[in-house]
Scaffold this motif. Structure first.
Motif, PDB file in Angstrom:
ATOM      1  N   SER A 121       2.666   9.747  -7.772  1.00 41.65           N
ATOM      2  CA  SER A 121       1.352   9.154  -7.877  1.00 41.65           C
ATOM      3  C   SER A 121       0.371  10.088  -7.437  1.00 41.65           C
ATOM      4  CB  SER A 121       1.576   7.694  -7.179  1.00 41.65           C
ATOM      5  OG  SER A 121       2.227   6.951  -7.770  1.00 41.65           O
ATOM      6  N   ALA A 122      -0.586  10.158  -7.855  1.00 46.75           N
ATOM      7  CA  ALA A 122      -1.846  10.987  -7.338  1.00 46.75           C
ATOM      8  C   ALA A 122      -2.014  10.405  -5.911  1.00 46.75           C
ATOM      9  CB  ALA A 122      -3.087  10.961  -8.323  1.00 46.75           C
ATOM     10  N   VAL A 123      -2.364  11.333  -4.919  1.00 45.88           N
ATOM     11  CA  VAL A 123      -2.763  10.887  -3.539  1.00 45.88           C
ATOM     12  C   VAL A 123      -3.634   9.871  -3.591  1.00 45.88           C
ATOM     13  CG1 VAL A 123      -3.462  11.717  -1.213  1.00 45.88           C
ATOM     14  CG2 VAL A 123      -1.974  13.141  -2.687  1.00 45.88           C
ATOM     15  N   ARG A 124      -4.916  10.037  -4.322  1.00 47.62           N
ATOM     16  CA  ARG A 124      -6.113   9.249  -4.140  1.00 47.62           C
ATOM     17  C   ARG A 124      -5.731   7.920  -4.388  1.00 47.62           C
ATOM     18  NH1 ARG A 124      -6.779  12.155  -8.883  1.00 47.62           N
ATOM     19  NH2 ARG A 124      -6.904  11.056 -11.013  1.00 47.62           N
ATOM     20  N   TYR A 125      -4.622   7.537  -5.256  1.00 52.33           N
ATOM     21  CA  TYR A 125      -4.090   6.326  -5.623  1.00 52.33           C
ATOM     22  C   TYR A 125      -3.337   5.537  -4.561  1.00 52.33           C
ATOM     23  CZ  TYR A 125      -5.910   7.363 -10.196  1.00 52.33           C
ATOM     24  OH  TYR A 125      -6.845   7.849 -11.432  1.00 52.33           O
ATOM     25  N   VAL A 126      -2.562   6.396  -3.630  1.00 52.76           N
ATOM     26  CA  VAL A 126      -1.399   5.914  -2.951  1.00 52.76           C
ATOM     27  C   VAL A 126      -1.783   5.910  -1.455  1.00 52.76           C
ATOM     28  CG1 VAL A 126       0.267   5.806  -4.806  1.00 52.76           C
ATOM     29  CG2 VAL A 126      -0.090   7.920  -3.084  1.00 52.76           C
ATOM     30  N   ALA A 127      -2.719   6.872  -0.943  1.00 47.97           N
ATOM     31  CA  ALA A 127      -2.826   7.076   0.491  1.00 47.97           C
ATOM     32  C   ALA A 127      -3.035   5.804   1.244  1.00 47.97           C
ATOM     33  CB  ALA A 127      -4.097   7.963   0.507  1.00 47.97           C
ATOM     34  N   TRP A 128      -3.881   4.973   0.650  1.00 50.91           N
ATOM     35  CA  TRP A 128      -4.038   3.714   1.534  1.00 50.91           C
ATOM     36  C   TRP A 128      -2.903   2.876   1.353  1.00 50.91           C
ATOM     37  CZ3 TRP A 128      -3.568  -1.070  -0.970  1.00 50.91           C
ATOM     38  CH2 TRP A 128      -3.640  -1.336  -2.335  1.00 50.91           C
ATOM     39  N   ARG A 129      -2.157   2.788   0.288  1.00 51.77           N
ATOM     40  CA  ARG A 129      -0.773   2.201   0.466  1.00 51.77           C
ATOM     41  C   ARG A 129       0.043   2.766   1.607  1.00 51.77           C
ATOM     42  NH1 ARG A 129      -0.110  -0.226  -4.912  1.00 51.77           N
ATOM     43  NH2 ARG A 129      -1.731   0.228  -6.200  1.00 51.77           N
ATOM     44  N   TRP A 130       0.281   3.999   1.940  1.00 52.74           N
ATOM     45  CA  TRP A 130       1.079   4.345   2.911  1.00 52.74           C
ATOM     46  C   TRP A 130       0.533   3.766   4.022  1.00 52.74           C
ATOM     47  CZ3 TRP A 130      -0.306  10.199   1.486  1.00 52.74           C
ATOM     48  CH2 TRP A 130       0.117  10.497  -0.080  1.00 52.74           C
ATOM     49  N   ALA A 131      -0.829   3.730   4.737  1.00 50.45           N
ATOM     50  CA  ALA A 131      -1.289   3.093   5.784  1.00 50.45           C
ATOM     51  C   ALA A 131      -1.102   1.810   5.812  1.00 50.45           C
ATOM     52  CB  ALA A 131      -2.802   3.358   5.811  1.00 50.45           C
ATOM     53  N   LEU A 132      -1.297   0.847   4.627  1.00 49.07           N
ATOM     54  CA  LEU A 132      -0.971  -0.469   4.578  1.00 49.07           C
ATOM     55  C   LEU A 132       0.502  -0.884   4.847  1.00 49.07           C
ATOM     56  CD1 LEU A 132      -1.983  -3.412   3.802  1.00 49.07           C
ATOM     57  CD2 LEU A 132      -1.451  -2.880   1.363  1.00 49.07           C
ATOM     58  N   TRP A 133       1.517   0.137   4.180  1.00 48.69           N
ATOM     59  CA  TRP A 133       2.841  -0.154   4.623  1.00 48.69           C
ATOM     60  C   TRP A 133       3.140  -0.064   6.070  1.00 48.69           C
ATOM     61  CZ3 TRP A 133       7.403   1.749   6.726  1.00 48.69           C
ATOM     62  CH2 TRP A 133       8.355   0.833   6.184  1.00 48.69           C
ATOM     63  N   LEU A 134       2.684   0.865   6.568  1.00 47.91           N
ATOM     64  CA  LEU A 134       2.910   1.185   8.058  1.00 47.91           C
ATOM     65  C   LEU A 134       2.342  -0.142   8.863  1.00 47.91           C
ATOM     66  CD1 LEU A 134       1.987   4.849   8.572  1.00 47.91           C
ATOM     67  CD2 LEU A 134       4.360   3.756   8.634  1.00 47.91           C
ATOM     68  N   VAL A 135       1.077  -0.709   8.395  1.00 45.53           N
ATOM     69  CA  VAL A 135       0.735  -1.825   9.224  1.00 45.53           C
ATOM     70  C   VAL A 135       1.658  -3.114   9.106  1.00 45.53           C
ATOM     71  CG1 VAL A 135      -1.276  -3.333   9.206  1.00 45.53           C
ATOM     72  CG2 VAL A 135      -1.682  -0.854   9.409  1.00 45.53           C
ATOM     73  N   VAL A 136       1.952  -3.309   7.791  1.00 40.94           N
ATOM     74  CA  VAL A 136       3.017  -4.468   7.786  1.00 40.94           C
ATOM     75  C   VAL A 136       4.135  -4.081   8.092  1.00 40.94           C
ATOM     76  CG1 VAL A 136       4.082  -5.745   5.785  1.00 40.94           C
ATOM     77  CG2 VAL A 136       1.406  -5.013   5.619  1.00 40.94           C
ATOM     78  N   TRP A 137       4.628  -3.089   8.110  1.00 37.48           N
ATOM     79  CA  TRP A 137       6.027  -2.798   8.698  1.00 37.48           C
ATOM     80  C   TRP A 137       5.934  -3.006  10.462  1.00 37.48           C
ATOM     81  CZ3 TRP A 137       7.074   1.749  12.190  1.00 37.48           C
ATOM     82  CH2 TRP A 137       8.433   1.839  12.400  1.00 37.48           C
ATOM     83  N   ILE A 138       5.073  -2.711  10.960  1.00 41.93           N
ATOM     84  CA  ILE A 138       5.010  -2.932  12.543  1.00 41.93           C
ATOM     85  C   ILE A 138       4.844  -4.561  12.641  1.00 41.93           C
ATOM     86  CG2 ILE A 138       3.375  -2.652  14.579  1.00 41.93           C
ATOM     87  CD1 ILE A 138       2.841   0.170  13.548  1.00 41.93           C
ATOM     88  N   ALA A 139       4.047  -5.241  11.884  1.00 36.45           N
ATOM     89  CA  ALA A 139       3.990  -6.538  12.020  1.00 36.45           C
ATOM     90  C   ALA A 139       5.193  -7.305  11.847  1.00 36.45           C
ATOM     91  CB  ALA A 139       3.102  -7.136  11.411  1.00 36.45           C
TER      92      ALA A 139
END
Length: 265
Positions: A121-139
């Protein structure tokens, strides 16, 4: 005879899928990224969290790696935090830890894309998904200790809750990191295999991992415990990668496609 032939055909497809995904290579890469990138981010976050959150994080880590041993003791130290933690880390160091942790999420995304034979996937489409996954993973990680005890109701119910949480996490992970290119239902077989597999693996490893860590540290010092933990991470992610990869094969089976719908890839 027909059943045996179908079983051999399915086993052959699973074998080809595991070879194409390169399970060992991918699991080793994920383990290395988790150790080198995700762990420092976890320490950075723990250093600025309130004391109750750090307590839950320590309890969750003990649930995953055992209640005793050198790594459990190190987890107590690393998640201790304190009022001066942000000062000692520095704003730049904190930012670097958080940004570098996305390398782990990118590796996880590549694993999902390889399992489903999708282009990057193009970075502009998934960059926010990387950050969101990390936040949910920590929770989710913080809640592991409470889930294991079913919030006080007992470990029997806790195991059920952990399996449900793990399946939902890996179901959502695939959908998120694949940028919604695969419908929800075809992703469920892989989520079931990966989610149930990692809970079973963590439960089984709780019987041997603490002792293995102690023996490794006694024989080889702190470096021995590091090697043992890395080996544990490799096996952990082997379960994940194999579950997602085999789940894709299952999603292509005719009897499952009838249930998941015609949009299944």
């Amino acid at each position: 005879m027909a059943l045996a032939e179908a079983a051999r055909s399915f086993a052959a497809r699973v074998g080809r899928q595991l070879v194409r995904v390169t399970v060992l290579d991918m699991s080793t890469r994920l383990a290395a990224q988790a150790f080198l990138a995700a762990l420092p981010m976890l320490i950075a976050v723990a250093s600025i969290c309130p004391a109750p959150v750090r307590h839950e994080m320590r309890r969750s880590l003990h649930t995953l790696i055992g209640a005793s041993g050198p790594v459990a003791a190190d987890a107590d130290v690393l998640t201790r935090g304190g009022d001066g933690s942000l000062y000692h880390w520095g704003a730049v160091g904190m930012l670097v830890a958080l940004v570098s942790a996305t390398s782990f999420t990118r590796a996880l995304q590549r694993m999902c894309e390889r399992a489903w034979e999708l282009p990057r996937s193009a970075v502009r489409y998934v960059a926010w998904r990387w950050a969101l996954w990390l936040v949910v993973w920590i929770a989710v990680l913080v809640l592991q200790g409470s889930l294991h005890r079913a919030f006080g109701a007992g470990t029997g119910l806790g195991v059920v809750l952990q399996v449900v949480e793990s399946v939902l996490m890996w179901w959502w992970t695939q959908h998120l990191l694949l940028a919604g290119r695969v419908p929800w239902l075809p992703l469920l077989p892989g989520a079931l295999l990966a989610g149930a597999g990692v809970v079973a693996f963590c439960a089984a490893s709780g019987l041997w991992l603490p002792r293995a860590l102690r023996v490794s540290e006694q024989r080889y010092g702190p470096l021995g415990a590091v090697f043992t933990l890395l080996s544990w991470l490799i096996v952990f992610f082997t379960v994940v990668v194999a579950g997602v990869a085999i789940g894709r094969v299952l999603a292509q089976e005719e009897y499952i496609r009838r249930w998941t719908g015609p949009d299944a890839p």
